[in-house]
Design a protein around this motif. Structure first.
Motif, short mmCIF file in Angstrom:
data_model
loop_
_atom_site.label_atom_id
_atom_site.label_comp_id
_atom_site.label_asym_id
_atom_site.label_seq_id
_atom_site.Cartn_x
_atom_site.Cartn_y
_atom_site.Cartn_z
N ASP A 180 -9.41 -8.08 14.45
CA ASP A 180 -8.55 -6.93 14.75
C ASP A 180 -8.38 -6.08 13.50
N MET A 181 -9.30 -5.14 13.29
CA MET A 181 -9.24 -4.29 12.10
C MET A 181 -8.11 -3.27 12.19
N ASP A 182 -7.73 -2.87 13.39
CA ASP A 182 -6.64 -1.90 13.54
C ASP A 182 -5.32 -2.48 13.07
N ARG A 183 -5.14 -3.77 13.26
CA ARG A 183 -3.90 -4.41 12.80
C ARG A 183 -3.80 -4.34 11.28
N MET A 184 -4.93 -4.45 10.60
CA MET A 184 -4.93 -4.37 9.14
C MET A 184 -4.45 -2.99 8.69
N ARG A 185 -4.91 -1.95 9.35
CA ARG A 185 -4.45 -0.59 9.03
C ARG A 185 -2.94 -0.47 9.23
N ALA A 186 -2.44 -1.06 10.31
CA ALA A 186 -1.02 -0.96 10.63
C ALA A 186 -0.17 -1.77 9.65
N ASP A 187 -0.67 -2.94 9.23
CA ASP A 187 0.09 -3.82 8.36
C ASP A 187 0.10 -3.35 6.90
N ALA A 188 -0.95 -2.65 6.47
CA ALA A 188 -1.13 -2.33 5.05
C ALA A 188 0.06 -1.61 4.42
N PRO A 189 0.64 -0.56 5.02
CA PRO A 189 1.77 0.12 4.36
C PRO A 189 2.97 -0.81 4.15
N ARG A 190 3.25 -1.66 5.13
CA ARG A 190 4.40 -2.56 5.00
C ARG A 190 4.14 -3.64 3.96
N VAL A 191 2.91 -4.12 3.91
CA VAL A 191 2.56 -5.14 2.92
C VAL A 191 2.63 -4.55 1.52
N PHE A 192 2.12 -3.33 1.35
CA PHE A 192 2.20 -2.71 0.02
C PHE A 192 3.65 -2.47 -0.37
N GLY A 193 4.50 -2.17 0.59
CA GLY A 193 5.91 -1.94 0.30
C GLY A 193 6.55 -3.17 -0.35
N ILE A 194 6.19 -4.36 0.13
CA ILE A 194 6.70 -5.59 -0.47
C ILE A 194 6.16 -5.76 -1.88
N TYR A 195 4.87 -5.51 -2.05
CA TYR A 195 4.25 -5.59 -3.39
C TYR A 195 4.92 -4.61 -4.34
N ARG A 196 5.13 -3.39 -3.88
CA ARG A 196 5.70 -2.35 -4.73
C ARG A 196 7.09 -2.73 -5.23
N ARG A 197 7.89 -3.32 -4.34
CA ARG A 197 9.24 -3.69 -4.74
C ARG A 197 9.24 -4.76 -5.83
N GLY A 198 8.16 -5.50 -5.95
CA GLY A 198 8.07 -6.51 -6.99
C GLY A 198 7.65 -5.96 -8.34
N ILE A 199 7.06 -4.78 -8.37
CA ILE A 199 6.54 -4.27 -9.64
C ILE A 199 7.28 -3.04 -10.15
N GLU A 200 7.98 -2.33 -9.28
CA GLU A 200 8.60 -1.08 -9.72
C GLU A 200 9.87 -1.34 -10.52
#
Length: 209
Positions: A180-200
């Motif tokens: 399911d490649m479409d799920r990856m597109r949908a999940d990516a912004p939310r996953v990056f949001g978690i990553y971002r909160r750890g580094i900003e």
């Protein structure tokens, strides 16, 4: 009645078409199982036609890795090129990488296959070089983020770069497994949001979006 001869395709275009055929095949099958006979069948050609443009299978795989490296890095450059904020540049790169994989699911299969293989092939050396270039570019953006105050001053640049790439690889592997490649597109912004909160930084100075 005069019969029109089929248009002859230039050698460079034929090589590019062959590379795209391999990536297409790798999207639905194990790259190790892709033979030159399968490539020729997919392209509706003879194996002889393939070998007129490539001396052997290793040369085809090298061309495929070269295509992946050039097109992925170009996609990242286009996505991040006009963005001043290092943090937003990282997000653009993250989403662009995910979009590239979703568009070409055979590309990561080829890349993982080469990196995991025991043979030191020209394709594997290209794959390793691309990953090194990617990591170096990412470390530069992260360092800029620390200097600008957008990212935490105590951030481990090396670890942050490793986690960035590893997070993408995790999303890619889950999507390849599920198909399911479409799920990856949908999940990516939310996953990056978690990553971002750890580094900003706790109080980002600029570029908040």
């Amino acid at each position: 009645m005069t019969r029109t001869r089929p248009k002859k395709i230039p050698a460079e275009e034929r090589r590019n078409i062959t590379v795209e055929a391999v990536i297409d095949l790798a999207g639905s099958s194990n790259p190790d199982s892709i033979t030159t006979a399968a490539i020729a069948k997919h392209m509706k050609l003879t194996q002889g036609a393939i070998f007129r443009h490539f001396p052997n299978k290793d040369a085809i795989w090298k061309a495929v890795m070269d295509w992946v490296a050039k097109n992925l890095m170009a996609r990242l450059d286009r996505a991040a090129g006009d963005i001043a904020s290092p943090r937003e540049k990282m997000e653009a790169m993250f989403l662009a990488h995910i979009a590239f994989v979703a568009d070409h699911p055979g590309a990561p299969r080829m890349l993982f296959g080469e990196l995991q293989g025991a043979r030191k092939t020209p394709a594997k050396r290209l794959a390793q070089s691309m990953m090194k270039q990617y990591a170096e570019r990412l470390r530069g953006v992260i360092a800029d983020g620390k200097a600008s105050g957008e990212l935490r001053s105590d951030l481990d640049v090396e670890a942050a770069a490793t986690l960035f790439i590893g997070t993408i690889q995790g999303l890619v592997m889950q999507s390849l497994i599920s198909g399911d490649m479409d799920r990856m597109r949908a999940d990516a912004p939310r996953v990056f949001g978690i990553y971002r909160r750890g580094i900003e930084a706790d109080t980002p100075t600029a570029g908040r979006g």
